[in-house]
Enzyme design. Structure first.
Site: not given
Ligand code: PLP
Length: 367
Positions: A140, A312
């Site tokens: 992400n 932070c």
């Molecule tokens: N896994 C990854 C790679 C993510 O980017 C996110 C959200 O930012 C999540 C899990 C968590 O998802 P949710 O916002 O549906 O709880």
């Protein structure tokens, strides 16, 4: 004339797609609980099952392998907590909903490019085979695509199951359950243009899904709680639209590369994961000579929404666990930036970014 604001935080959440909005408006007029057997309930049930079919077909699984829930945080918790007390390995760059899910996880190191260190993983599994290996498909923060099929094969070679967090890859790059070799896949609707608070777990045939939420017999008794019909209907519509536009998503790399070319003109910028396979929409970089808050706030004032990928606390800036795992040193005057594009990013947004970047570069730091 002032530019309209530009949104470059699609990896945090993606704007609602028009197709999803339409479904929401239709579903809002419904009354029924999908578990009710009367006609109102049956209409709600049809919305849920329509979405289930779209998602099942998109991953080449049967509808019986698709379980709706409240999002990928719940999804990751469900799978990983289900292996509590057993040996579980996950990469050092997983989302915190995996790393911090409340059970002991052993972290697989990554290379400076953010890829799982396959040799290290092989050593870790050969000493003592784990019960589960959990590695995301696309990170992400830096968009790096992990060799998930190879990792799955390593898992299988020692009798372990493989979980893949596909939140940042679903609707962005094509894949099926089988071609990534996953026993469990977790996905979140708001990263494909649905709403926040809805997700799904995909389970391989003949594999039992751990249970996190007890209650009624919903989702084939695997996950209690009345289904979020509106969210699920939106998820189906958003997934359908995203999957039909996969080619457009690939083309975002052209816009992304224009930003990267501009960033690369500065000696103060370092871009991460650029030499390995990456998803088309994400830039992860650091800018030296300026504090993270200063840079992000200056962008925000100019109408550009970005995120830091850093946490932070008490006035000290530290790198996110992802950049830290990649060996990037945290400094108070080193600003991490994540720039993520998506389905509604336009050329104008890119021009806006470049104009603001050059303005801030002249004003906030040297180089
Ligand atoms: N896994 C990854 C790679 C993510 O980017 C996110 C959200 O930012 C999540 C899990 C968590 O998802 P949710 O916002 O549906 O709880």
């Amino acid at each position: 004339m002032k530019h309209p604001n530009s949104y470059f935080d699609h990896n945090a959440t993606t704007p609602l797609r028009p197709e999803a909005r339409e479904e929401i408006l239709l579903a809002l007029t419904d009354v029924g609980n999908p578990s009710s057997t009367h006609s109102f309930g049956r209409i709600a049930r049809k919305r849920v099952e329509t979405a289930r079919k779209i998602i099942a077909e998109s991953l080449d699984v049967s509808t019986g392998q698709v379980f709706f829930n409240s999002g990928a945080t719940e999804g990751n918790n469900t799978i990983l907590k289900g292996f509590s007390g057993k040996r579980v390995l996950c990469s050092a760059v997983e989302h915190l909903s995996s790393i911090d899910c409340g059970i002991h996880m052993e972290l697989i190191p990554v290379t400076p490019d953010g890829l799982v260190d396959i040799e290290e993983l092989k050593k870790m599994v050969s000493i003592n085979p784990p019960a589960l290996i959990s590695v995301m498909m696309v990170n992400n923060e830096n968009g790096v695509i992990q060799p998930v099929l190879e990792i799955s094969k390593i898992a299988k070679s020692v009798g372990a199951l493989f979980h893949c967090d596909a939140v940042q890859s679903y609707g962005r790059i094509p894949f099926t359950r089988e071609n990534i070799g996953a026993d469990f896949i977790t996905i979140s609707s708001h990263k494909v243009g649905g709403t926040q608070g809805t997700g799904v777990i995909i389970v391989a045939p003949n594999t039992s899904l751990p249970k996190l939420v007890e209650g009624g017999g919903q989702e084939k008794r695997a996950r209690g709680g009345t289904e979020n019909v509106i969210g699920i209907a939106a998820f189906g519509a958003a997934a359908k639209a995203a999957l039909a536009q996969l080619n457009d998503f690939q083309k975002l790399s052209i816009l992304r590369d224009r930003i990267e070319a501009e960033l690369s003109k500065s000696n103060s910028v370092r871009i991460y994961g650029r030499d390995v396979d990456r998803v088309s929409n994400t830039i992860s970089c650091t800018v030296d000579g300026v504090a993270s808050e200063t840079l992000l706030m200056a962008f925000d004032i100019e109408g550009i929404a970005l995120s830091a990928g850093a946490a932070c606390s008490s006035g000290t800036t530290r790198m996110s666990h992802v950049l830290t795992a990649m060996g990037v040193e945290g400094r108070a005057d080193r600003a991490p930036l994540r720039i993520s594009l998506g389905w509604n990013t336009t050329e104008k947004d890119i021009e806006h970014f470049i104009e603001v970047w050059n303005k801030l570069r002249a004003r906030l730091f040297k180089g």
